[in-house]
Design an enzyme around this catalytic site. Structure first.
Site, short mmCIF file in Angstrom:
data_model
loop_
_atom_site.label_atom_id
_atom_site.label_comp_id
_atom_site.label_asym_id
_atom_site.label_seq_id
_atom_site.Cartn_x
_atom_site.Cartn_y
_atom_site.Cartn_z
N SER A 98 2.25 -20.00 12.27
CA SER A 98 0.83 -19.74 12.07
C SER A 98 0.33 -20.09 10.67
CB SER A 98 0.55 -18.27 12.35
OG SER A 98 1.39 -17.47 11.57
N GLN A 100 -1.33 -18.91 7.57
CA GLN A 100 -1.25 -17.54 7.08
C GLN A 100 -1.34 -17.46 5.57
OE1 GLN A 100 3.36 -16.63 6.75
NE2 GLN A 100 2.89 -17.27 8.82
N HIS A 102 -0.31 -14.20 2.39
CA HIS A 102 0.24 -12.87 2.20
C HIS A 102 -0.53 -12.15 1.11
CE1 HIS A 102 3.35 -14.35 4.77
NE2 HIS A 102 3.56 -15.36 3.96
N LYS A 125 4.33 -9.95 -0.26
CA LYS A 125 5.36 -10.77 0.37
C LYS A 125 5.34 -12.20 -0.19
CE LYS A 125 7.07 -12.08 5.00
NZ LYS A 125 6.91 -13.52 5.18
N GLU A 127 6.88 -15.60 -1.09
CA GLU A 127 8.03 -16.25 -0.46
C GLU A 127 8.23 -17.66 -1.00
OE1 GLU A 127 6.83 -15.77 3.63
OE2 GLU A 127 5.72 -17.63 3.65
N HIS A 253 -0.97 -21.16 3.92
CA HIS A 253 0.13 -22.08 4.22
C HIS A 253 0.52 -22.00 5.69
CE1 HIS A 253 1.99 -18.22 3.20
NE2 HIS A 253 2.99 -18.54 4.01
N ARG A 272 -2.95 -13.72 9.46
CA ARG A 272 -2.94 -14.99 10.19
C ARG A 272 -4.33 -15.46 10.56
NH1 ARG A 272 1.21 -11.91 12.26
NH2 ARG A 272 3.29 -12.76 11.88
N LYS A 278 -0.27 -14.69 18.02
CA LYS A 278 -0.36 -13.33 17.47
C LYS A 278 -1.79 -13.03 17.01
CE LYS A 278 4.41 -13.25 15.85
NZ LYS A 278 5.27 -13.23 14.68
ZN LIG Z 1 4.32 -17.09 4.83
#
Ligand SMILES: [Zn+2]
Length: 391
Positions: A98, A100, A102, A125, A127, A253, A272, A278
């Site tokens: 997806s 998304q 964070h 989050k 990453e 991203h 998302r 989802k």
């Molecule tokens: Zn991500």
């Protein structure tokens, strides 16, 4: 300590031995059954409750070992986090994940208290993804001039966004992005059909400019999804093996395809906006994003060399850093750099002997802080990724 780690069979994963996740599991444990019709999407290395790693020799969960002997984390990690602050993964992506972003730490706290069923923990989050095979992703907004050019030259986008928004530079990305994501299904269906028709009438150069192949691929994976048109807003990156992107808070991203190493803070907070079955939360996403455009080259995250065989990807967060260790076949042995944090090591290629035994591709080791390992090469170039807390 060698770890046994769990595989997640999400439907977007690469199937059977096409998947790096399956290849590594098979190599580490020949008894691991591979079903060629099953997707092997993620390998989880760490203490996350959804798929906790287990110490091979004792069958004890790594989280239990850490709560029994917290000193293995290292003094500073223990002080700041009281647990292993990162989750280390291998991803094998066949179908787009997806679109998304964070939330930041403070925003995550707020979202969690308002909507605990959707945003299940109060943590940020950040990453990082490091390519193991050619890896495609959408990452960050394109430069404003590029987005504007697409909006002006693609009538279907113009119809969604409207001339009014186009005349304003300052809020153009925000307005256009929201307009596309909130465009009603009926309109988006008509416009995507019209765009596909345009592709079929375009020559090679024009198709390349319009990213026709990518749009068609995303449309085949998520038919008439508003997120398909994000190709015209977000940078399209194709990472070579060893190249990395870091996704800090509020950076839009989507991973599209390929295998990668991923490391992140322990959290499930994902907002998302498309290319997903989802829940999508367009309002939250649109209100939080960084709308500064930048060219794709600025999205690559460069490592720092530490010694002849080791480079470190050190993001601006304390939760994690990732080290890439590559020891050429001709080199006899290498002692890894001692860290003040506990770490998890994953062997990607090569075969080597170490203190307690032999490592092969897919072997995962947990190393307490301040301990050292010397690897003696047995076969081929040794490639290892190591995750540590960045303290
Ligand atoms: Zn991500």
């Amino acid at each position: 300590m060698e770890l046994i780690c769990k595989v997640q069979n999400y439907e977007w994963g690469k199937k059977g031995l096409e998947s790096k996740v399956a290849q590594l599991q098979k190599s580490a444990s020949s008894s691991f059954p591979i079903d060629e019709s099953l997707p092997y999407a993620e390998l989880w290395m760490g203490t996350h409750v959804n798929a906790p790693s287990v110490v091979k020799e004792t069958n004890e969960q790594l989280s239990e070992l850490i709560s029994r002997q917290p000193a293995v984390l290292g003094e500073e990690v223990l002080r700041q986090f009281q647990e292993l602050p990162f989750l280390f993964k291998v991803l094998s992506v066949n179908k787009a994940l997806s679109i998304q972003a964070h939330p930041s730490k403070s925003h995550a706290k707020e979202l969690h208290s308002l909507y605990p069923n959707i945003y299940k923990d109060p943590n940020h989050k950040p990453e990082m993804a490091i390519a193991l095979t050619p890896f495609e992703a959408l990452c960050g907004f394109r430069p404003l001039s590029e987005i504007k050019k697409f909006l002006e030259s693609i009538p279907e986008l113009q119809e969604i966004v409207g001339n009014d928004a186009l005349s304003r530079d300052c809020q153009l990305i925000q307005c256009a992005f929201r307009a596309v994501l909130t465009c009603p299904k009926k309109t988006i269906t008509k416009l995507i059909d019209s765009l596909l028709q345009r592709f079929s009438e375009s020559d090679k150069t024009q198709r390349a400019y319009l990213h026709a192949d990518l749009v068609q691929r995303l449309h085949s994976q998520f038919p008439y999804d508003n997120g398909v048109l994000m190709v015209y807003f977000l940078n399209y990156l194709k990472l070579h093996p060893s190249e990395a992107i870091f996704l800090g808070a509020n950076e839009p991203h989507a991973y599209l395809s390929g295998d990668c190493i991923e490391c992140m803070a322990c959290s499930d907070n994902v907002v998302r906006a498309g290319l997903t079955p989802k829940l999508v939360d367009v309002d939250t996403l649109c209100s939080m994003l960084i709308y500064t455009g930048a060219p794709p080259t600025e999205k690559l995250f460069a490592p720092t060399r530490e010694d002849e065989f080791s480079v470190i990807f050190r993001p601006p967060v304390p939760d994690f850093a990732v080290i890439k260790i590559s020891v050429p076949a001709a080199e006899n042995s290498y002692s890894i750099i001692t860290r003040s944090s506990a770490s998890i090591l994953l062997i990607i290629s090569g075969k080597a002997q170490y203190n307690n035994g032999t490592v092969v591709p897919g072997t995962v080791l947990f190393l307490p802080s301040d301990e050292m390992i010397t690897f003696t090469n047995l076969e081929g170039e040794l490639l290892i990724y190591q995750a540590i807390a960045n303290v």
